[in-house]
Design a protein around this motif. Structure first.
Motif, PDB file in Angstrom:
ATOM      1  N   PHE A 165       0.762 -19.524  11.287  1.00  0.00           N
ATOM      2  CA  PHE A 165      -0.264 -18.566  11.042  1.00  0.00           C
ATOM      3  C   PHE A 165      -0.848 -17.904  12.386  1.00  0.00           C
ATOM      4  N   ILE A 166      -1.403 -16.724  12.344  1.00  0.00           N
ATOM      5  CA  ILE A 166      -1.729 -15.832  13.731  1.00  0.00           C
ATOM      6  C   ILE A 166      -3.040 -15.561  13.175  1.00  0.00           C
ATOM      7  N   PRO A 167      -4.093 -15.594  14.041  1.00  0.00           N
ATOM      8  CA  PRO A 167      -5.413 -15.002  14.215  1.00  0.00           C
ATOM      9  C   PRO A 167      -5.374 -13.371  14.102  1.00  0.00           C
ATOM     10  N   LEU A 168      -5.807 -12.796  13.321  1.00  0.00           N
ATOM     11  CA  LEU A 168      -5.588 -11.185  13.334  1.00  0.00           C
ATOM     12  C   LEU A 168      -6.313 -10.340  14.470  1.00  0.00           C
ATOM     13  N   LYS A 169      -5.731  -9.733  15.322  1.00  0.00           N
ATOM     14  CA  LYS A 169      -6.495  -9.007  16.399  1.00  0.00           C
ATOM     15  C   LYS A 169      -7.764  -7.911  15.841  1.00  0.00           C
ATOM     16  N   ASP A 170      -7.233  -7.144  14.720  1.00  0.00           N
ATOM     17  CA  ASP A 170      -8.039  -6.429  14.051  1.00  0.00           C
ATOM     18  C   ASP A 170      -7.916  -6.217  12.592  1.00  0.00           C
ATOM     19  N   PRO A 171      -8.694  -7.300  12.173  1.00  0.00           N
ATOM     20  CA  PRO A 171      -8.507  -7.300  10.617  1.00  0.00           C
ATOM     21  C   PRO A 171      -8.826  -6.395   9.746  1.00  0.00           C
ATOM     22  N   GLU A 172      -9.624  -5.563   9.980  1.00  0.00           N
ATOM     23  CA  GLU A 172      -9.943  -4.297   9.441  1.00  0.00           C
ATOM     24  C   GLU A 172      -8.934  -3.245   9.388  1.00  0.00           C
ATOM     25  N   ALA A 173      -8.205  -3.235  10.498  1.00  0.00           N
ATOM     26  CA  ALA A 173      -6.974  -2.174  10.610  1.00  0.00           C
ATOM     27  C   ALA A 173      -5.728  -2.963   9.812  1.00  0.00           C
ATOM     28  N   PHE A 174      -5.563  -4.131   9.808  1.00  0.00           N
ATOM     29  CA  PHE A 174      -4.706  -4.562   9.013  1.00  0.00           C
ATOM     30  C   PHE A 174      -4.728  -4.617   7.351  1.00  0.00           C
ATOM     31  N   GLN A 175      -6.062  -4.752   7.109  1.00  0.00           N
ATOM     32  CA  GLN A 175      -6.387  -4.507   5.691  1.00  0.00           C
ATOM     33  C   GLN A 175      -6.358  -3.271   5.395  1.00  0.00           C
ATOM     34  N   LEU A 176      -6.458  -2.165   6.474  1.00  0.00           N
ATOM     35  CA  LEU A 176      -6.145  -0.942   5.663  1.00  0.00           C
ATOM     36  C   LEU A 176      -4.854  -0.504   5.545  1.00  0.00           C
ATOM     37  N   GLN A 177      -3.973  -1.088   6.408  1.00  0.00           N
ATOM     38  CA  GLN A 177      -2.394  -1.052   6.060  1.00  0.00           C
ATOM     39  C   GLN A 177      -2.086  -1.838   5.018  1.00  0.00           C
ATOM     40  N   PHE A 178      -2.597  -3.114   4.797  1.00  0.00           N
ATOM     41  CA  PHE A 178      -2.345  -3.565   3.405  1.00  0.00           C
ATOM     42  C   PHE A 178      -2.746  -2.757   2.429  1.00  0.00           C
ATOM     43  N   ASP A 179      -3.961  -2.146   2.303  1.00  0.00           N
ATOM     44  CA  ASP A 179      -4.182  -1.250   1.087  1.00  0.00           C
ATOM     45  C   ASP A 179      -3.194  -0.288   0.977  1.00  0.00           C
ATOM     46  N   GLN A 180      -2.540   0.437   2.231  1.00  0.00           N
ATOM     47  CA  GLN A 180      -1.585   1.190   1.905  1.00  0.00           C
ATOM     48  C   GLN A 180      -0.288   0.569   1.305  1.00  0.00           C
ATOM     49  N   LEU A 181      -0.066  -0.585   1.870  1.00  0.00           N
ATOM     50  CA  LEU A 181       1.222  -1.242   1.285  1.00  0.00           C
ATOM     51  C   LEU A 181       0.950  -1.307  -0.136  1.00  0.00           C
ATOM     52  N   ILE A 182       0.006  -1.679  -0.701  1.00  0.00           N
ATOM     53  CA  ILE A 182      -0.230  -2.043  -2.209  1.00  0.00           C
ATOM     54  C   ILE A 182      -0.072  -0.431  -2.815  1.00  0.00           C
ATOM     55  N   ALA A 183      -0.812   0.341  -2.265  1.00  0.00           N
ATOM     56  CA  ALA A 183      -0.587   1.983  -2.941  1.00  0.00           C
ATOM     57  C   ALA A 183       0.899   2.302  -2.772  1.00  0.00           C
ATOM     58  N   TYR A 184       1.572   1.859  -1.960  1.00  0.00           N
ATOM     59  CA  TYR A 184       2.948   2.307  -2.201  1.00  0.00           C
ATOM     60  C   TYR A 184       3.829   1.657  -3.102  1.00  0.00           C
ATOM     61  N   ALA A 185       3.416   0.367  -3.338  1.00  0.00           N
ATOM     62  CA  ALA A 185       3.975  -0.482  -4.063  1.00  0.00           C
ATOM     63  C   ALA A 185       3.967   0.229  -5.578  1.00  0.00           C
ATOM     64  N   LYS A 186       2.891   0.644  -5.913  1.00  0.00           N
ATOM     65  CA  LYS A 186       2.276   1.500  -7.124  1.00  0.00           C
ATOM     66  C   LYS A 186       2.979   2.853  -7.283  1.00  0.00           C
ATOM     67  N   SER A 187       3.300   3.383  -6.169  1.00  0.00           N
ATOM     68  CA  SER A 187       3.937   4.627  -6.199  1.00  0.00           C
ATOM     69  C   SER A 187       5.158   5.030  -6.784  1.00  0.00           C
ATOM     70  N   ASP A 188       5.351   6.093  -7.373  1.00  0.00           N
ATOM     71  CA  ASP A 188       6.625   6.604  -7.856  1.00  0.00           C
ATOM     72  C   ASP A 188       7.460   7.684  -6.972  1.00  0.00           C
ATOM     73  N   GLU A 189       6.694   7.697  -5.979  1.00  0.00           N
ATOM     74  CA  GLU A 189       7.285   8.758  -4.867  1.00  0.00           C
ATOM     75  C   GLU A 189       8.769   8.241  -4.409  1.00  0.00           C
ATOM     76  N   LEU A 190       9.758   9.025  -4.083  1.00  0.00           N
ATOM     77  CA  LEU A 190      11.067   8.735  -3.863  1.00  0.00           C
ATOM     78  C   LEU A 190      11.123   7.854  -2.499  1.00  0.00           C
ATOM     79  N   THR A 191      10.230   8.310  -1.510  1.00  0.00           N
ATOM     80  CA  THR A 191      10.028   7.599  -0.129  1.00  0.00           C
ATOM     81  C   THR A 191       9.386   6.342  -0.284  1.00  0.00           C
ATOM     82  N   SER A 192       8.913   5.881  -1.340  1.00  0.00           N
ATOM     83  CA  SER A 192       7.858   4.619  -1.281  1.00  0.00           C
ATOM     84  C   SER A 192       8.469   3.570  -0.818  1.00  0.00           C
ATOM     85  N   GLU A 193       9.765   3.109  -0.964  1.00  0.00           N
ATOM     86  CA  GLU A 193      10.261   1.902  -0.757  1.00  0.00           C
ATOM     87  C   GLU A 193      10.732   2.169   0.927  1.00  0.00           C
ATOM     88  N   PHE A 194      10.788   3.361   1.697  1.00  0.00           N
ATOM     89  CA  PHE A 194      10.680   3.539   3.084  1.00  0.00           C
ATOM     90  C   PHE A 194       9.421   2.890   3.532  1.00  0.00           C
TER      91      PHE A 194
END
Length: 287
Positions: free
Chosen positions: A116-145
């Motif tokens: 494990f690692i301690p996150l330097k900026d947990p809030e920024a990481f969580q925002l990225q993870f929210d994006q990851l979740i959104a892209y996982a649900k997306s039908d956009e052609l570029t979502s896998e990129f």
């Protein structure tokens, strides 16, 4: 990564691990129930857990950990994995399952990191993870990129911030054999090394060896040897006053073949490449 590597070995392994093919199956944020518990012998995929709140445990192999909020855990593919709750104050966690394969090997079989690692900026990481979740649900052609880009960012940050990073070159017999071949090629870079010689080092039939070598490195044996020679030539061009003919001689190559090979490998003529970077002063290169 291992500090006992020379520059060309380090260059090879940097490019080698970057060949990992990513495939994410799930990503979500979950407040787990009290019943959350499971054991997975030799789990075939990686788990990332980013703890936001609560308490519980994870087990990797025979080691048990009690993650805290703001920590990011990696449960690597190929390991025995277990997890569960220890109270009613259960984990609230971002998580994803993914594979990262280089040929038939898992990236984190080759590269061993901290659990494990301690996150330097947990809030920024969580925002990225929210994006990851959104892209996982997306039908956009570029979502896998987009998914791969975020996962690569997570993996790079995880490796960079791990207290321990080890290259496990003995992760499989094939890996160990091919590493011996690569070391031999580097030690005999100025010689005309035959496929028969290399296949004997790996204890493979020559025809099988060529295919196995290309699958392992992405190059044929001659392409990889030329890659090594071009890397060594770049070093000579930027740190010495040797002329192009002398460099070709030191690499055991005819001048015309060397110049053509170097241009194919780098996109530059040797003399043009020399002009790209300032040379290291002689008093520095002597040390």
């Amino acid at each position: 990564m291992r500090s006992d590597m020379n520059e060309s070995q380090r260059t090879f392994w940097k490019k080698y691990i970057a060949k990992a093919r990513l495939d994410m199956s799930y990503a979500a944020y979950t407040k787990v129930p009290v019943s959350w518990k499971d054991e997975n012998a030799v789990c075939p995929f990686n788990r990332l857990y980013c703890i936001r709140e609560g308490e519980g445990y994870v087990r990797i192999g025979d080691q048990t950990y009690y993650p805290k909020p703001g920590e990011l855990y990696l449960l690597p593919a190929g390991s025995d994995q277990a997890y569960g709750t220890i109270s009613e104050d259960t984990f609230g966690k971002y998580w994803c399952h993914f594979t990262a394969k280089i040929g038939d090997l898992d990236l984190f079989q080759i590269l061993q990191t901290s659990p494990f690692i301690p996150l330097k900026d947990p809030e920024a990481f969580q925002l990225q993870f929210d994006q990851l979740i959104a892209y996982a649900k997306s039908d956009e052609l570029t979502s896998e990129f987009r998914i791969n880009a975020i996962l690569l960012e997570f993996i790079a940050a995880y490796i960079e911030q791990s207290e321990v990073v080890k290259l496990n070159i003995a992760s499989t017999p094939t890996f160990e054999k091919m590493n011996s071949v690569l070391q031999y090629m580097e030690q005999h870079i100025a010689e005309n090394v035959s496929v028969d010689t290399l296949s004997r080092i790996a204890h493979y039939h020559p025809n099988y060896f060529i295919n196995a070598f290309k699958q392992f490195t992405g190059y044929s044996p001659i392409q990889y040897m030329n890659h090594l020679r071009s890397e060594k030539a770049k070093d000579y061009l930027t740190t010495t006053e040797l002329n192009v003919s002398q460099i070709a001689d030191m690499l055991g190559m005819e001048l015309s073949y060397f110049s053509r090979m170097f241009r194919e490998q780098t996109g530059f003529k040797p003399t043009a490449f020399r002009e790209l970077k300032p040379k290291i002063p002689a008093d520095f290169s002597a040390h």
